[in-house]
Each structure stands twice: as C-alpha cells, then as structure tokens.
Motif scaffolding. Sequence first.
Motif, mmCIF file in Angstrom:
data_model
loop_
_atom_site.group_PDB
_atom_site.id
_atom_site.type_symbol
_atom_site.label_atom_id
_atom_site.label_comp_id
_atom_site.label_asym_id
_atom_site.label_seq_id
_atom_site.Cartn_x
_atom_site.Cartn_y
_atom_site.Cartn_z
ATOM 1 N N ASP A 8 0.826 -1.246 0.064
ATOM 2 C CA ASP A 8 -0.008 0.056 0.068
ATOM 3 C C ASP A 8 0.806 1.375 0.053
ATOM 4 O O ASP A 8 0.523 2.240 0.524
ATOM 5 N N CYS A 9 2.085 1.160 -0.489
ATOM 6 C CA CYS A 9 3.030 2.420 -0.641
ATOM 7 C C CYS A 9 3.794 2.448 -2.036
ATOM 8 O O CYS A 9 4.248 1.297 -2.390
ATOM 9 N N ILE A 10 3.701 3.450 -2.616
ATOM 10 C CA ILE A 10 4.431 3.455 -3.865
ATOM 11 C C ILE A 10 5.727 4.289 -3.938
ATOM 12 O O ILE A 10 6.629 4.568 -4.725
ATOM 13 N N THR A 11 5.952 4.925 -2.738
ATOM 14 C CA THR A 11 7.293 5.606 -2.619
ATOM 15 C C THR A 11 8.418 5.003 -3.060
ATOM 16 O O THR A 11 9.289 5.667 -3.638
ATOM 17 N N GLY A 12 8.767 3.771 -2.503
ATOM 18 C CA GLY A 12 10.048 3.132 -2.773
ATOM 19 C C GLY A 12 10.227 2.748 -4.259
ATOM 20 O O GLY A 12 11.008 2.854 -4.823
ATOM 21 N N ALA A 13 8.741 2.529 -4.700
ATOM 22 C CA ALA A 13 8.816 2.082 -6.183
ATOM 23 C C ALA A 13 9.335 3.204 -7.049
ATOM 24 O O ALA A 13 9.891 2.884 -8.156
ATOM 25 N N LEU B 266 16.453 5.688 -9.605
ATOM 26 C CA LEU B 266 17.759 5.237 -9.271
ATOM 27 C C LEU B 266 18.103 4.069 -10.471
ATOM 28 O O LEU B 266 19.423 3.791 -10.408
ATOM 29 N N ALA B 267 17.304 3.222 -11.115
ATOM 30 C CA ALA B 267 17.491 2.211 -11.629
ATOM 31 C C ALA B 267 18.580 2.278 -12.879
ATOM 32 O O ALA B 267 19.131 1.514 -12.911
ATOM 33 N N PRO B 268 18.523 3.338 -13.455
ATOM 34 C CA PRO B 268 19.512 3.559 -14.741
ATOM 35 C C PRO B 268 20.864 3.303 -14.165
ATOM 36 O O PRO B 268 21.822 2.767 -14.840
ATOM 37 N N ALA B 269 21.253 3.886 -13.035
ATOM 38 C CA ALA B 269 22.542 3.766 -12.308
ATOM 39 C C ALA B 269 23.015 2.381 -12.194
ATOM 40 O O ALA B 269 24.230 2.030 -11.950
ATOM 41 N N TYR B 270 21.942 1.531 -12.136
ATOM 42 C CA TYR B 270 22.406 0.113 -11.728
ATOM 43 C C TYR B 270 22.303 -0.813 -13.165
ATOM 44 O O TYR B 270 22.349 -2.194 -13.033
ATOM 45 N N GLY B 271 21.699 -0.341 -14.234
ATOM 46 C CA GLY B 271 21.846 -0.891 -15.287
ATOM 47 C C GLY B 271 20.440 -1.988 -15.494
ATOM 48 O O GLY B 271 20.550 -3.060 -16.154
ATOM 49 N N ILE B 272 19.331 -1.703 -14.717
ATOM 50 C CA ILE B 272 18.068 -2.526 -14.892
ATOM 51 C C ILE B 272 17.053 -1.580 -14.861
ATOM 52 O O ILE B 272 17.107 -0.299 -14.893
ATOM 53 N N GLU B 273 15.847 -2.000 -15.207
ATOM 54 C CA GLU B 273 14.631 -1.485 -15.535
ATOM 55 C C GLU B 273 13.512 -1.724 -14.332
ATOM 56 O O GLU B 273 13.559 -2.796 -13.838
ATOM 57 N N VAL B 274 12.890 -0.812 -13.724
ATOM 58 C CA VAL B 274 11.879 -0.917 -12.496
ATOM 59 C C VAL B 274 10.601 -0.518 -13.226
ATOM 60 O O VAL B 274 10.377 0.406 -13.573
ATOM 61 N N VAL B 275 9.678 -1.464 -12.872
ATOM 62 C CA VAL B 275 8.283 -1.058 -13.020
ATOM 63 C C VAL B 275 7.701 -0.820 -11.772
ATOM 64 O O VAL B 275 7.823 -1.319 -10.661
ATOM 65 N N PRO B 276 7.152 0.524 -11.781
ATOM 66 C CA PRO B 276 6.532 0.999 -10.289
ATOM 67 C C PRO B 276 5.505 -0.010 -10.125
ATOM 68 O O PRO B 276 4.580 0.327 -10.954
ATOM 69 N N GLY B 277 5.118 -0.224 -8.672
ATOM 70 C CA GLY B 277 4.002 -0.720 -8.256
ATOM 71 C C GLY B 277 3.833 -0.579 -6.807
ATOM 72 O O GLY B 277 4.220 -0.266 -6.059
ATOM 73 N N ILE B 278 2.546 -1.372 -6.732
ATOM 74 C CA ILE B 278 2.207 -1.459 -5.157
ATOM 75 C C ILE B 278 1.746 -2.842 -4.897
ATOM 76 O O ILE B 278 0.950 -3.417 -5.929
ATOM 77 N N GLU B 279 1.598 -3.425 -3.747
ATOM 78 C CA GLU B 279 1.087 -4.609 -3.353
ATOM 79 C C GLU B 279 -0.332 -4.170 -2.586
ATOM 80 O O GLU B 279 -0.077 -3.469 -1.503
ATOM 81 N N VAL B 280 -1.387 -4.073 -3.213
ATOM 82 C CA VAL B 280 -2.674 -3.352 -2.800
ATOM 83 C C VAL B 280 -3.364 -4.242 -1.939
ATOM 84 O O VAL B 280 -3.702 -5.449 -2.465
ATOM 85 N N SER B 281 -3.797 -3.973 -0.705
ATOM 86 C CA SER B 281 -4.651 -4.631 0.116
ATOM 87 C C SER B 281 -6.282 -4.549 -0.253
ATOM 88 O O SER B 281 -6.757 -3.414 0.405
ATOM 89 N N THR B 282 -6.634 -5.177 -1.388
ATOM 90 C CA THR B 282 -8.025 -4.993 -1.394
ATOM 91 C C THR B 282 -8.834 -5.731 -0.183
ATOM 92 O O THR B 282 -8.546 -6.502 0.456
#
Length: 261
Positions: free
Chosen positions: A42-47, A53-69
């Motif tokens: 239930d938080c998107i801040t870290g994503a 930051l991902a380009p500096a590490y050479g990977i791609e990140v999909v932003p997401g949340i594990e939502v508590s429905t």
Amino acid sequence: MGYADLHIHTVYSYDGTSSVEAVLKYVAEYTDLSVIAITDHDCITGALKAQDLAPAYGIEVVPGIEVSTAEGHVLALYIDRPIPPGLSLIETALRVGEQGGLCIAAHPMAAGTSSLDFQTICAALEHPEVRRILVGVERFNGGLVYTRRNPWVEAVASTLPLAQVGNSDAHVLRMIGQGATFFPGNTAAELRHALEHATTEVRKGHGLGGVEVLRDFIPRYILRKMGWVVHNSDPRAPLRLTRVSQALQNTTLGSMPGVRL
C-alpha cells in the motif's frame, strides 16, 4: 529473452528489510533479472525512488504496489500514484486502469496472508473493463510459508485466461529471483506486451524451503525492528547493515554509520 521478478519489498513495507538501493544492487550483481517491480504494501514511494535510481544500476524498474483490496492482495503495476487499500478487487482494478496500469493476482489462496481466492478472480474477470486490466496470476510464489501450496495453485491458475507469472515476494535480498517470469524481450515495455498477450512463462527458483526462508527473514525482521536494514550508499558501495531512525522513509540512509556485510 528476459526474466522479471514483479513482487519485491523494500523498507517502505513494514516487513521489508532492505533499502531500495540494496535491492537494485543485489539484482544487478547477483541475478539475471532484466526487469523488476517494487511492490511495497500500500505504498508507492519506494517504487518511484527505485525507478529514478535504476539507470545507475543497469536495470529497469516497473513501479507498483501490493494493494490490500477488501478480498485480498493484488499487484498493481505500471502506475505512478497510490491506490487506496480496502476497495473491492473490481474497484481497485478500475482505479489501476485509470492510470494505464495492469494488475496481477498475488499468491492466490495462500494460507497465512490476505489472498484472493479463485472464485473472486473469476468473478472480476466477468467485468469487461477489469478483464483488460487484470491480466496475470501469480502461479508460482517463491516466498514464505505459502511456497508449499504452489503445486495446487499452479494447477488451478493454469486454467485461467491470464498471463502465468512467477515472482519471489522477496522480503530479504536472497529471496529475490526465487520466482521469476520469462518473457520475450528484455525491457519493461516488452514485459508489459507479454503480460497483456499472455506470452509469459514461469521460472521457479532453486527451491528455498519455508524453514530456510524463515531462517533468513526472521533475524533480518528483528534487526529491522531495532532500526537496522541492508543498504548501500551508491552503486559502487558495498551492501552494509545500516542503522536508521524509525522515520525510515524520511531518512537519508547514506548518511548513517554501517557495518559491512
């Protein structure tokens, strides 16, 4: 061809034990993953931080949340704004769709955690708009105690008209990649295409058992509660056990003293 792990937790989850930077460094140096998703509870801040930051590490990140429905957890991917918890699966999916995102049913029927059942998933798929958004099911979860139920979940999940996904549900670094998704291509955009067209395949990890995973997680979780997490100050810095304040989200982790792992 690429591999993705779309269910990873950081310190922005109450039960995460590693900083965003530590997750990125571990993925870059110790796995063959080309795309990951940060899906804190239930938080998107870290994503969003990971995506920056991902380009500096050479990977791609999909932003997401594990939502508590209201009916159980669902992974909301390719979004950039929070999704409120406590809504129905259908309403949650529609809100994800408003952002142009996609949903994956996380650890369905898992014991010991809030999970969707297959009846709820199938009912949601009867909604024509939800069917466009809820595109995948976590057929294999390499995480904690529900790992043992994967064989039964796999059999039922494989009958659904959804992309078959493998994820780690990692809460400690060594869990990352213990479940992964194989897809044609190696970018986040190509992964999205594969999810929408159900051309993904599941890769199981090396079979970390429940006892082994708990042996890693419980000490890290206790340390987290005491204010220690795994962190690195930049892509070249080593992973360290780092002391942070309880106001973790507002702390500059790189300024804190650490002990090299």
